[in-house]
Write an enzyme that holds these catalytic residues in place. Structure first.
Site, mmCIF file in Angstrom:
data_model
loop_
_atom_site.group_PDB
_atom_site.id
_atom_site.type_symbol
_atom_site.label_atom_id
_atom_site.label_comp_id
_atom_site.label_asym_id
_atom_site.label_seq_id
_atom_site.Cartn_x
_atom_site.Cartn_y
_atom_site.Cartn_z
ATOM 1 N N HIS A 54 0.840 -1.207 0.000
ATOM 2 C CA HIS A 54 0.000 0.000 0.000
ATOM 3 C C HIS A 54 0.873 1.254 0.000
ATOM 4 O O HIS A 54 2.099 1.163 0.133
ATOM 5 C CB HIS A 54 -0.992 -0.001 1.160
ATOM 6 C CG HIS A 54 -0.391 0.016 2.528
ATOM 7 N ND1 HIS A 54 0.363 -1.019 3.041
ATOM 8 C CD2 HIS A 54 -0.447 0.947 3.521
ATOM 9 C CE1 HIS A 54 0.736 -0.731 4.278
ATOM 10 N NE2 HIS A 54 0.262 0.459 4.580
ATOM 11 N N HIS A 56 1.372 3.897 1.983
ATOM 12 C CA HIS A 56 1.980 4.579 3.137
ATOM 13 C C HIS A 56 3.503 4.542 3.035
ATOM 14 O O HIS A 56 4.086 3.545 2.613
ATOM 15 C CB HIS A 56 1.500 3.953 4.450
ATOM 16 C CG HIS A 56 0.054 4.230 4.734
ATOM 17 N ND1 HIS A 56 -0.706 3.473 5.596
ATOM 18 C CD2 HIS A 56 -0.786 5.191 4.251
ATOM 19 C CE1 HIS A 56 -1.941 3.956 5.641
ATOM 20 N NE2 HIS A 56 -2.009 4.993 4.831
ATOM 21 N N ASP A 58 6.013 4.154 4.927
ATOM 22 C CA ASP A 58 6.863 3.130 5.557
ATOM 23 C C ASP A 58 6.768 1.794 4.826
ATOM 24 O O ASP A 58 7.410 0.814 5.234
ATOM 25 C CB ASP A 58 6.535 2.973 7.047
ATOM 26 C CG ASP A 58 5.087 2.623 7.334
ATOM 27 O OD1 ASP A 58 4.204 3.065 6.589
ATOM 28 O OD2 ASP A 58 4.840 1.892 8.318
ATOM 29 N N HIS A 59 5.994 1.752 3.732
ATOM 30 C CA HIS A 59 5.919 0.561 2.884
ATOM 31 C C HIS A 59 6.382 0.868 1.452
ATOM 32 O O HIS A 59 7.082 0.061 0.846
ATOM 33 C CB HIS A 59 4.491 0.003 2.882
ATOM 34 C CG HIS A 59 4.066 -0.467 4.236
ATOM 35 N ND1 HIS A 59 4.117 -1.789 4.625
ATOM 36 C CD2 HIS A 59 3.637 0.223 5.325
ATOM 37 C CE1 HIS A 59 3.719 -1.890 5.883
ATOM 38 N NE2 HIS A 59 3.417 -0.675 6.333
ATOM 39 N N HIS A 112 -7.648 -0.386 5.261
ATOM 40 C CA HIS A 112 -6.541 0.430 5.768
ATOM 41 C C HIS A 112 -6.205 1.509 4.735
ATOM 42 O O HIS A 112 -6.045 2.677 5.069
ATOM 43 C CB HIS A 112 -5.340 -0.472 6.049
ATOM 44 C CG HIS A 112 -4.193 0.221 6.686
ATOM 45 N ND1 HIS A 112 -4.231 0.681 7.983
ATOM 46 C CD2 HIS A 112 -2.951 0.528 6.209
ATOM 47 C CE1 HIS A 112 -3.055 1.248 8.282
ATOM 48 N NE2 HIS A 112 -2.272 1.172 7.212
ATOM 49 N N ASP A 135 -0.558 -4.015 5.981
ATOM 50 C CA ASP A 135 -1.214 -3.508 7.188
ATOM 51 C C ASP A 135 -2.701 -3.837 7.218
ATOM 52 O O ASP A 135 -3.469 -3.184 7.926
ATOM 53 C CB ASP A 135 -1.018 -1.991 7.300
ATOM 54 C CG ASP A 135 0.406 -1.610 7.687
ATOM 55 O OD1 ASP A 135 1.250 -2.519 7.820
ATOM 56 O OD2 ASP A 135 0.676 -0.406 7.831
ATOM 57 N N HIS A 174 4.258 -5.372 10.216
ATOM 58 C CA HIS A 174 4.816 -4.824 11.454
ATOM 59 C C HIS A 174 4.908 -5.885 12.546
ATOM 60 O O HIS A 174 4.149 -6.852 12.552
ATOM 61 C CB HIS A 174 3.939 -3.680 11.986
ATOM 62 C CG HIS A 174 3.935 -2.454 11.131
ATOM 63 N ND1 HIS A 174 4.829 -1.421 11.303
ATOM 64 C CD2 HIS A 174 3.139 -2.092 10.092
ATOM 65 C CE1 HIS A 174 4.574 -0.471 10.412
ATOM 66 N NE2 HIS A 174 3.550 -0.860 9.663
#
Length: 258
Positions: A54, A56, A58-59, A112, A135, A174
């Site tokens: 996705h 975001h 941090d991905h 999400h 996530d 995570h």
């Protein structure tokens, strides 16, 4: 098929998926590209694909950098998710091949984010498949409903992912397992499987080990968000349906101070 977990940032995971017969590899969510390349070199593999769950940061935040480091690498991401650096957009049901033996099935698992994709990976060798859930599904938990609804998360968790073979290994984005299981016990205080897995997870973390992967079967036994079809769970949180129950458990988790 070999899978290697690569811890990134504070609590993220990237993953190398290796087709052993050709030594070709894919990487899931390579947020720290140099670390990924070092791991690929250590394992003697040629990185061919990026699988982004996705948008975001941090991905997907390492996608542009990994394209600079490996010109020509393909970067996959959900067609409606505005993934940074995406070269190949995927829809639900699209298949990607890796090497000679590995097949990657794209599963649209929204909530999400609107275009979140989980990747179901199987090989011709008959070993247990794996699913990379970003996530959407965590060990004993799920992502926040940032861009979607309880109806979507129910469909993503309990229908799409819940219908995968029980022994499918679950690799999430995570390391949240201990906290998730502590919360799960507040929802189902008499669930012996949750108690046992929490003790195990605490021991693994104290030893510096990852608690990933889980399996779909373990999630059906210990993850409250995947157990919302159970009448006793609906009764416990005072909700009349699976969707209302998943909405209420998410509300409780969002306000939990554990």
């Amino acid at each position: 098929m070999k899978i290697h977990s690569i811890p990134c940032l504070e609590d993220n995971y990237s993953y190398l998926i290796i087709d052993e017969s050709t030594k070709e590899a894919a990487v899931v969510d390579p947020v720290e590209p140099e670390k990924i390349l070092n791991a690929a070199n250590e394992h003697g593999v040629h990185l061919k694909l990026v699988l982004t769950t996705h948008h975001h940061w941090d991905h997907s935040g390492g996608n542009e950098k990994i394209k600079q480091l490996l010109p020509g690498i393909k970067v996959y991401g959900g067609s409606i998710d505005k993934v940074k650096g995406c070269t190949d957009a995927v829809e639900n049901g699209d298949k990607i091949t890796l090497g000679a033996d590995v097949v990657i099935l794209s599963l649209h698992t929204p909530c999400h984010t609107k275009g979140h994709i989980s990747y179901y990976v199987s090989s011709k060798e008959g070993e247990d498949a794996a699913v990379f859930t970003g996530d959407t599904l965590f060990v004993a938990g799920c992502g926040k409903f940032f861009e979607g609804t309880a109806e979507q998360m129910y469909q993503s968790l309990c229908v799409t992912l819940g219908s995968l073979p029980k022994q499918t290994r679950v690799y999430c984005g995570h390391e949240y397992t201990v906290k998730n299981l502590q919360f799960a016990l507040t929802v189902e205080p008499d669930n012996e499987k949750i108690k046992g897995k929490l003790l195990w997870a605490q021991g693994e973390r104290q030893a510096g080990h990852a608690t990933v992967p889980s399996t779909i079967e373990e999630e059906m036994e210990t993850n409250p968000f995947m157990r919302v079809d159970l009448p006793q769970l609906q009764e416990r949180v005072g909700s009349p349906s699976p969707v209302e129950t998943i909405r209420e458990i998410r509300r409780l988790k969002d306000n939990w101070k554990g």
